[in-house]
Design a protein around this motif. Structure first.
Motif, PDB file in Angstrom:
ATOM      1  N   THR A  69       0.810  -1.223   0.000  1.00 18.29           N
ATOM      2  CA  THR A  69       0.000   0.000   0.000  1.00 18.29           C
ATOM      3  C   THR A  69       0.839   1.268   0.000  1.00 18.29           C
ATOM      4  O   THR A  69       0.346   2.342  -0.306  1.00 18.29           O
ATOM      5  CB  THR A  69      -0.938   0.029   1.224  1.00 18.29           C
ATOM      6  OG1 THR A  69      -0.148   0.016   2.413  1.00 18.29           O
ATOM      7  CG2 THR A  69      -1.860  -1.187   1.216  1.00 18.29           C
ATOM      8  N   ALA A  86      -0.543 -17.568  11.762  1.00 14.32           N
ATOM      9  CA  ALA A  86      -1.242 -17.037  10.589  1.00 14.32           C
ATOM     10  C   ALA A  86      -1.708 -18.144   9.629  1.00 14.32           C
ATOM     11  O   ALA A  86      -2.760 -18.030   9.005  1.00 14.32           O
ATOM     12  CB  ALA A  86      -0.330 -16.063   9.847  1.00 14.32           C
ATOM     13  N   SER A 117       2.064  -0.933   6.984  1.00 16.40           N
ATOM     14  CA  SER A 117       1.182  -1.781   6.175  1.00 16.40           C
ATOM     15  C   SER A 117       1.488  -3.260   6.370  1.00 16.40           C
ATOM     16  O   SER A 117       0.581  -4.100   6.381  1.00 16.40           O
ATOM     17  CB  SER A 117       1.311  -1.416   4.692  1.00 16.40           C
ATOM     18  OG  SER A 117       2.618  -1.709   4.201  1.00 16.40           O
ATOM     19  N   ALA A 120       0.229  -4.312   9.796  1.00 16.00           N
ATOM     20  CA  ALA A 120      -1.222  -4.486   9.742  1.00 16.00           C
ATOM     21  C   ALA A 120      -1.589  -5.813   9.069  1.00 16.00           C
ATOM     22  O   ALA A 120      -2.531  -6.497   9.497  1.00 16.00           O
ATOM     23  CB  ALA A 120      -1.858  -3.318   8.994  1.00 16.00           C
ATOM     24  N   LYS A 121      -0.841  -6.182   8.032  1.00 20.65           N
ATOM     25  CA  LYS A 121      -1.094  -7.454   7.335  1.00 20.65           C
ATOM     26  C   LYS A 121      -0.869  -8.631   8.267  1.00 20.65           C
ATOM     27  O   LYS A 121      -1.669  -9.578   8.296  1.00 20.65           O
ATOM     28  CB  LYS A 121      -0.164  -7.556   6.117  1.00 20.65           C
ATOM     29  CG  LYS A 121      -0.299  -8.840   5.319  1.00 20.65           C
ATOM     30  CD  LYS A 121       0.642  -8.841   4.125  1.00 20.65           C
ATOM     31  CE  LYS A 121       0.511 -10.121   3.314  1.00 20.65           C
ATOM     32  NZ  LYS A 121       1.404 -10.101   2.120  1.00 20.65           N
ATOM     33  N   ALA A 123      -0.913  -8.543  11.591  1.00 19.82           N
ATOM     34  CA  ALA A 123      -1.917  -8.480  12.652  1.00 19.82           C
ATOM     35  C   ALA A 123      -3.235  -9.093  12.192  1.00 19.82           C
ATOM     36  O   ALA A 123      -3.869  -9.874  12.926  1.00 19.82           O
ATOM     37  CB  ALA A 123      -2.123  -7.033  13.093  1.00 19.82           C
ATOM     38  N   GLU A 124      -3.639  -8.780  10.974  1.00 19.74           N
ATOM     39  CA  GLU A 124      -4.895  -9.322  10.447  1.00 19.74           C
ATOM     40  C   GLU A 124      -4.813 -10.843  10.280  1.00 19.74           C
ATOM     41  O   GLU A 124      -5.738 -11.572  10.647  1.00 19.74           O
ATOM     42  CB  GLU A 124      -5.221  -8.672   9.101  1.00 19.74           C
ATOM     43  CG  GLU A 124      -6.518  -9.176   8.490  1.00 19.74           C
ATOM     44  CD  GLU A 124      -6.833  -8.517   7.161  1.00 19.74           C
ATOM     45  OE1 GLU A 124      -7.931  -8.784   6.621  1.00 19.74           O
ATOM     46  OE2 GLU A 124      -5.988  -7.749   6.645  1.00 19.74           O
ATOM     47  N   ALA A 125      -3.686 -11.318   9.738  1.00 19.80           N
ATOM     48  CA  ALA A 125      -3.545 -12.753   9.479  1.00 19.80           C
ATOM     49  C   ALA A 125      -3.475 -13.567  10.761  1.00 19.80           C
ATOM     50  O   ALA A 125      -3.972 -14.703  10.820  1.00 19.80           O
ATOM     51  CB  ALA A 125      -2.308 -13.007   8.626  1.00 19.80           C
ATOM     52  N   THR A 126      -2.854 -13.005  11.789  1.00 12.64           N
ATOM     53  CA  THR A 126      -2.700 -13.736  13.056  1.00 12.64           C
ATOM     54  C   THR A 126      -3.872 -13.520  14.002  1.00 12.64           C
ATOM     55  O   THR A 126      -4.018 -14.250  14.983  1.00 12.64           O
ATOM     56  CB  THR A 126      -1.400 -13.317  13.773  1.00 12.64           C
ATOM     57  OG1 THR A 126      -1.427 -11.892  14.010  1.00 12.64           O
ATOM     58  CG2 THR A 126      -0.172 -13.673  12.938  1.00 12.64           C
ATOM     59  N   GLY A 127      -4.678 -12.500  13.733  1.00 15.02           N
ATOM     60  CA  GLY A 127      -5.780 -12.174  14.630  1.00 15.02           C
ATOM     61  C   GLY A 127      -5.316 -11.549  15.929  1.00 15.02           C
ATOM     62  O   GLY A 127      -6.023 -11.608  16.940  1.00 15.02           O
ATOM     63  N   ARG A 129      -3.499  -8.060  17.986  1.00 12.64           N
ATOM     64  CA  ARG A 129      -3.241  -6.626  17.910  1.00 12.64           C
ATOM     65  C   ARG A 129      -1.771  -6.370  17.637  1.00 12.64           C
ATOM     66  O   ARG A 129      -0.908  -7.176  18.028  1.00 12.64           O
ATOM     67  CB  ARG A 129      -3.666  -5.930  19.207  1.00 12.64           C
ATOM     68  CG  ARG A 129      -5.141  -6.082  19.539  1.00 12.64           C
ATOM     69  CD  ARG A 129      -5.552  -5.158  20.686  1.00 12.64           C
ATOM     70  NE  ARG A 129      -4.683  -5.281  21.848  1.00 12.64           N
ATOM     71  CZ  ARG A 129      -4.828  -6.199  22.788  1.00 12.64           C
ATOM     72  NH1 ARG A 129      -5.798  -7.102  22.701  1.00 12.64           N
ATOM     73  NH2 ARG A 129      -4.004  -6.236  23.834  1.00 12.64           N
ATOM     74  N   ALA A 130      -1.480  -5.260  17.023  1.00  9.68           N
ATOM     75  CA  ALA A 130      -0.094  -4.950  16.631  1.00  9.68           C
ATOM     76  C   ALA A 130       0.850  -4.968  17.826  1.00  9.68           C
ATOM     77  O   ALA A 130       2.005  -5.404  17.706  1.00  9.68           O
ATOM     78  CB  ALA A 130      -0.041  -3.591  15.930  1.00  9.68           C
TER      79      ALA A 130
END
Length: 284
Positions: A69, A86, A117, A120-121, A123-127, A129-130
């Motif tokens: 991004t 992940a 970015s 964030a990727k 964090a999303e894949a692992t579920g 928080r950063a």
């Protein structure tokens, strides 16, 4: 963010610890005062009593992480236990494994920290928080980076075993060693040295629950000598293909010598050979 060798000097010890982080706590990494290549006596020794999960489930650099991004140009391959949280790679379907954790860590072979970015990727894949993520990074040119790459000598053997179709569940223990490569400020030369340490100076012994025929075949299939690109320092090979990794024969990425022992029969089989002169040519 933990800098192990980019803006800080780092150390061989930092690389040793980095390698154990890559193994997800399922293996040990030591620096030994002897090794496969006499002229480079200090070696990186890796052992795991659960080599498939330690090496393929954690240490293998299988997660491609790029800044998609932004305009930072950041790209790195992720290693370590965060991959098993992940499970974005197809490999985990074969392993039949997934971790759940309140926090996790990834190791990056990189000269810089990942941008927002990429965080964030992950964090999303692992579920997660950063703030529950730790990134440890070091470039190949650093002491820590070089050490942790050479510590992949066992992992590349496991990856090769997977590639040739050997039953991964039959691999019950493993140990490997390779000469500790000196760092170099040039990326291609540094990468060449770490690869050559394994390809021409690495030795691995796998213990398998298999019959003699399968153990013998694995010993013959594992070594880097099976590759059509075998026989020149890696930096030279990389130059011949104009820096395109995908043009290098994948069979090259494996240890120089393989020893496979069947725990069913007690028989041991060997394949490949060390190439001390090529290690010398690369490291000198």
């Amino acid at each position: 963010m933990v800098d192990a060798g980019s803006q800080v000097r780092g150390s061989i010890e930092a690389g040793r610890r980095l390698a154990e982080i890559c193994l997800g706590g399922l293996g040990t990494v030591t620096i030994a005062p002897s090794g496969p290549v006499a002229s480079w006596p200090y070696s990186v020794v890796v052992h795991s009593a659960d080599p498939v999960l330690a090496c393929l489930g954690s240490q293998y650099a299988g997660w491609s992480l790029a800044d998609e991004t932004g305009d930072s140009g950041f790209f790195a391959l992720g290693s370590g236990p965060g991959r098993a949280v992940a499970v974005v790679e197809e490999l985990y379907k074969e392993l039949g494994y997934r971790d759940t954790a309140d926090s996790t860590v990834l190791v990056l072979e990189s000269g810089s920290a990942p941008p927002a970015s990429v965080v964030a990727k992950v964090a999303e894949a692992t579920g997660l928080r950063a703030e529950k993520l730790t990134f440890v990074y070091a470039p190949t040119q650093s002491l820590a980076g070089a050490t942790q790459v050479v510590a992949r000598v066992l992992e590349v053997a496991l990856h090769k075993a997977h590639t040739v179709g050997f039953d991964l569940h039959a691999i019950v223990d493993g140990i490997g060693s390779a000469p500790l490569s000196p760092p170099h400020p040039d990326f291609v030369k540094a990468m060449g040295r770490t690869n050559d340490a394994i390809i021409y100076g690495g030795r691995v012994q796998l213990f398998v629950d298999a019959d003699d025929a399968d153990a013998r075949q694995l010993a013959e299939q594992l070594p880097s000598t099976t590759s059509s690109d075998h026989g020149a320092p890696f930096a030279d090979i990389f130059g011949r293909v104009n820096g395109d990794f995908y043009k290098i024969d994948g069979a090259l990425f494996s240890p120089a010598e393989a020893i496979v022992t069947s725990i069913r029969t007690g028989s041991t089989f060997r394949g490949g050979r060390l190439e001390p002169s090529l290690v010398d040519a690369s490291f000198a």
